[in-house]
Design an enzyme around this catalytic site. Structure first.
Site, PDB file in Angstrom:
ATOM      1  N   HIS A 308       0.857  -1.188   0.000  1.00  0.00           N
ATOM      2  CA  HIS A 308       0.000   0.000   0.000  1.00  0.00           C
ATOM      3  C   HIS A 308       0.888   1.231   0.000  1.00  0.00           C
ATOM      4  O   HIS A 308       1.941   1.226   0.642  1.00  0.00           O
ATOM      5  CB  HIS A 308      -0.912   0.012   1.243  1.00  0.00           C
ATOM      6  N   ASP A 366      -7.933  -5.524   0.346  1.00  0.00           N
ATOM      7  CA  ASP A 366      -8.468  -6.318  -0.752  1.00  0.00           C
ATOM      8  C   ASP A 366      -7.932  -7.731  -0.801  1.00  0.00           C
ATOM      9  O   ASP A 366      -8.401  -8.539  -1.600  1.00  0.00           O
ATOM     10  CB  ASP A 366      -8.242  -5.591  -2.079  1.00  0.00           C
TER      11      ASP A 366
HETATM   12  N1  ACO Z   1       4.174  -7.630  -4.898  1.00  0.00           N
HETATM   13  C1  ACO Z   1       5.528  -7.638  -5.068  1.00  0.00           C
HETATM   14  N2  ACO Z   1       6.321  -6.548  -4.939  1.00  0.00           N
HETATM   15  C2  ACO Z   1       5.705  -5.408  -4.622  1.00  0.00           C
HETATM   16  C3  ACO Z   1       4.315  -5.318  -4.401  1.00  0.00           C
HETATM   17  C4  ACO Z   1       3.539  -6.495  -4.563  1.00  0.00           C
HETATM   18  N3  ACO Z   1       2.208  -6.463  -4.366  1.00  0.00           N
HETATM   19  N4  ACO Z   1       3.984  -4.042  -4.092  1.00  0.00           N
HETATM   20  C5  ACO Z   1       5.134  -3.356  -4.104  1.00  0.00           C
HETATM   21  N5  ACO Z   1       6.179  -4.168  -4.417  1.00  0.00           N
HETATM   22  C6  ACO Z   1       7.607  -3.800  -4.456  1.00  0.00           C
HETATM   23  C7  ACO Z   1       7.947  -3.005  -5.708  1.00  0.00           C
HETATM   24  O1  ACO Z   1       8.370  -3.847  -6.763  1.00  0.00           O
HETATM   25  C8  ACO Z   1       9.052  -2.113  -5.191  1.00  0.00           C
HETATM   26  O2  ACO Z   1      10.240  -2.890  -5.096  1.00  0.00           O
HETATM   27  P1  ACO Z   1      11.692  -2.193  -5.341  1.00  0.00           P
HETATM   28  O3  ACO Z   1      11.817  -1.178  -4.268  1.00  0.00           O
HETATM   29  O4  ACO Z   1      12.643  -3.313  -5.255  1.00  0.00           O
HETATM   30  O5  ACO Z   1      11.622  -1.587  -6.726  1.00  0.00           O
HETATM   31  C9  ACO Z   1       8.621  -1.789  -3.771  1.00  0.00           C
HETATM   32  O6  ACO Z   1       7.837  -2.908  -3.364  1.00  0.00           O
HETATM   33  C10 ACO Z   1       7.797  -0.494  -3.650  1.00  0.00           C
HETATM   34  O7  ACO Z   1       6.680  -0.610  -4.517  1.00  0.00           O
HETATM   35  P2  ACO Z   1       6.034   0.607  -5.309  1.00  0.00           P
HETATM   36  O8  ACO Z   1       5.366   0.056  -6.540  1.00  0.00           O
HETATM   37  O9  ACO Z   1       7.014   1.709  -5.482  1.00  0.00           O
HETATM   38  O10 ACO Z   1       4.934   1.063  -4.271  1.00  0.00           O
HETATM   39  P3  ACO Z   1       3.718   2.013  -4.552  1.00  0.00           P
HETATM   40  O11 ACO Z   1       3.440   2.716  -3.279  1.00  0.00           O
HETATM   41  O12 ACO Z   1       3.938   2.851  -5.752  1.00  0.00           O
HETATM   42  O13 ACO Z   1       2.527   0.988  -4.910  1.00  0.00           O
HETATM   43  C11 ACO Z   1       0.698  -0.458  -4.700  1.00  0.00           C
HETATM   44  C12 ACO Z   1       1.533   0.634  -4.022  1.00  0.00           C
HETATM   45  C13 ACO Z   1       0.215   0.030  -6.085  1.00  0.00           C
HETATM   46  C14 ACO Z   1      -0.552  -0.744  -3.849  1.00  0.00           C
HETATM   47  C15 ACO Z   1       1.561  -1.746  -4.849  1.00  0.00           C
HETATM   48  O14 ACO Z   1       1.958  -2.205  -3.576  1.00  0.00           O
HETATM   49  C16 ACO Z   1       0.820  -2.860  -5.615  1.00  0.00           C
HETATM   50  O15 ACO Z   1       0.867  -2.883  -6.860  1.00  0.00           O
HETATM   51  N6  ACO Z   1       0.143  -3.785  -4.875  1.00  0.00           N
HETATM   52  C17 ACO Z   1      -0.621  -4.840  -5.518  1.00  0.00           C
HETATM   53  C18 ACO Z   1      -1.967  -4.284  -5.976  1.00  0.00           C
HETATM   54  C19 ACO Z   1      -2.890  -4.032  -4.810  1.00  0.00           C
HETATM   55  O16 ACO Z   1      -3.091  -4.873  -3.942  1.00  0.00           O
HETATM   56  N7  ACO Z   1      -3.551  -2.855  -4.823  1.00  0.00           N
HETATM   57  C20 ACO Z   1      -4.558  -2.481  -3.820  1.00  0.00           C
HETATM   58  C21 ACO Z   1      -4.118  -1.303  -3.027  1.00  0.00           C
HETATM   59  S1  ACO Z   1      -5.249  -0.985  -1.732  1.00  0.00           S
HETATM   60  C22 ACO Z   1      -6.544  -0.265  -2.460  1.00  0.00           C
HETATM   61  O17 ACO Z   1      -6.498   0.414  -3.436  1.00  0.00           O
HETATM   62  C23 ACO Z   1      -7.791  -0.489  -1.807  1.00  0.00           C
END
Ligand code: ACO
Length: 431
Positions: A308, A366
């Site tokens: 998140h 979720d």
């Molecule tokens: N699985 C694996 N790796 C992940 C995940 C994941 N779900 N989420 C983040 N990471 C990793 C990224 O690859 C990144 O790694 P790095 O630092 O080595 O490059 C690091 O964690 C940071 O991730 P970002 O994408 O920069 O985080 P951001 O804050 O931009 O994204 C998000 C947040 C979009 C929710 C992301 O965690 C994601 O895609 N999660 C899966 C989708 C999801 O569950 N969304 C629901 C969110 S809650 C809602 O809207 C109700």
């Protein structure tokens, strides 16, 4: 408490620009950078808005490090324990919890606005039979803009109030109609003697040919899920509603833009993506192989329902919903559901894995909501519409807060241009 002073200093000239601090009641101060460009000729740069506040708001507070979520100051777990979704909707819209008379009045108003214009039903027939319900929801909510010419003055508080009642009351009817279109069954009219979530279940699952009895445990489970999803400050869809609304557009059009933004798998579409992911993994024996793919950056695979932008410790909604998930599955006799077992295994492995710990990735709301929806018999492509129904309350409240603010300006970000520099156009024969 005195607020520290901040300033930007141009290293070359030594010129200093004071950045006034904007303080709220809780959480970090914001630095007002609105005059930076005018005074220095440089922009501030923050793609993805990791450090940028787009507004002041008194609706919802999140402390991502401590896992705190408050609606109008009240902890979401207390609201989920003591209140109904409609009660929470009143709180989010009006700023205070209602007394019994206020709740009765508000609840009646919502019940009275549940029907949709008969001609609106024809819109659903225009969609292909297998259209995603979110596509129908976006289109049909946008088309509400063409129906209510009696209340289009955004500056009139009464018009805004009627819009709020209509929007919150009609969104379940529209979502249920999208589902009925998808399964090819006749639309069911709302039953105004039913409470909000019972009415939704009735419109989705009843058919004219036989009686349908709403399971009160299912209705209560939905009610709690809706409370947890009702608002989440300046998330992507709410920011979209605010941005569209800042142009002064019709509020139904602004809500439609929020629905479109919610659909993405990085946002509200994650609940659907979690179930698809569980289906693709198959069974517990495949979990480790899947986790290896998630950790391989080149695979492009993410563990859906994890991570998140704001919560870096735990998602308080996920904690409540996890507990709730077990209770609901037990009631429905589905506690041995293989997908729940798979989800628990994924959660266990992820929580003890350095990849996830180092990046502070925890299950979000979720990760579990889809499992409950599935147990209630709600099809996977209706998961995100369920989220949209609940979040409509937040979108409406944010739109009203924004539009009532006399200092509101159109939202218009800037950019760092990376395209070609100035160049002449050569006639086509010379290209
Ligand atoms: N699985 C694996 N790796 C992940 C995940 C994941 N779900 N989420 C983040 N990471 C990793 C990224 O690859 C990144 O790694 P790095 O630092 O080595 O490059 C690091 O964690 C940071 O991730 P970002 O994408 O920069 O985080 P951001 O804050 O931009 O994204 C998000 C947040 C979009 C929710 C992301 O965690 C994601 O895609 N999660 C899966 C989708 C999801 O569950 N969304 C629901 C969110 S809650 C809602 O809207 C109700």
């Amino acid at each position: 408490m005195s607020t520290p002073n901040y300033s930007l200093v141009n290293d070359a000239t030594g010129e200093k620009i004071e950045l006034p601090a904007v303080s709220g009641t809780l959480g970090p101060v914001g630095l007002d950078v609105g005059k930076v460009y005018g005074k220095s000729g440089v922009f501030t740069y923050d793609p993805g808005f990791s450090s940028t506040c787009s507004t002041q708001s008194s609706i919802t507070y999140i402390d991502g490090d401590e896992g705190v979520l408050l609606y109008r100051g009240h902890p979401v777990d207390q609201l989920a324990q003591h209140c109904s979704f409609v009660e929470v909707a009143y709180l989010i819209l009006h700023g205070e919890l209602p007394n019994a008379a206020q709740l009765e009045d508000f609840d009646q108003n919502i019940r009275r606005h549940t029907m949709i214009n008969e001609s609106l039903k024809g819109f659903f027939g225009g969609f292909r039979y297998d259209a995603h319900p979110m596509a129908m929801l976006t289109g049909v909510v946008g088309s509400l803009s063409a129906f209510y010419h009696d209340t289009t003055n955004n500056k009139d508080p009464r018009h805004r109030e009627i819009f709020a009642h209509r929007m919150i009351a009609k969104i379940p009817t529209i979502a249920a109609a999208a589902y009925k279109r998808y399964v090819g069954q006749p639309f069911m009219y709302p039953q105004n003697h039913l409470d909000y979530c019972s009415n939704l279940l009735h419109m989705m699952f009843a058919v004219p040919a036989e009686p349908y009895h709403v399971d009160p445990v299912a209705a209560k489970a939905l009610d709690v899920l809706f409370i947890l999803h009702a608002d989440h400050e300046q998330n992507a869809s709410t920011s979209t509603v605010r941005m569209a609304g800042s142009t002064g557009c019709n509020p139904y059009a602004a809500i439609a833009s929020g629905i479109a933004a919610l659909w993405g798998p990085a946002h509200g579409g994650a609940n659907e993506a979690v179930l698809k992911m569980l289906g693709e993994i198959g069974d517990v024996s495949q979990v480790q192989g899947f986790m290896d793919k998630v950790k391989d950056k080149n695979s492009g695979v993410r563990l859906m329902g994890f991570g998140h932008r704001v919560y870096k410790n735990f998602d308080p909604r996920a904690t409540i919903i996890r507990e709730h998930c077990h209770k609901v599955l037990k009631h429905l006799g589905k506690e041995n559901d293989p997908q729940l077992e798979l989800a628990m295994k994924l959660e266990e492995i992820a929580l003890s894995d350095d990849y996830f710990r180092e990046r502070k990735l925890y299950p979000n709301v979720d990760f579990y909501s889809g499992i409950i929806y599935k147990a209630l018999g709600i099809p996977v492509n209706m998961f995100t519409p369920m989220f949209a129904i609940a979040r409509t309350v937040g979108w409406v409240a944010h739109w009203i807060e924004m539009i009532s603010d006399p200092t509101m300006r159109i939202a218009r970000p800037r950019q760092v241009y990376t395209g070609a520099p100035l160049r002449d156009v050569s006639p086509i024969a010379q290209r």
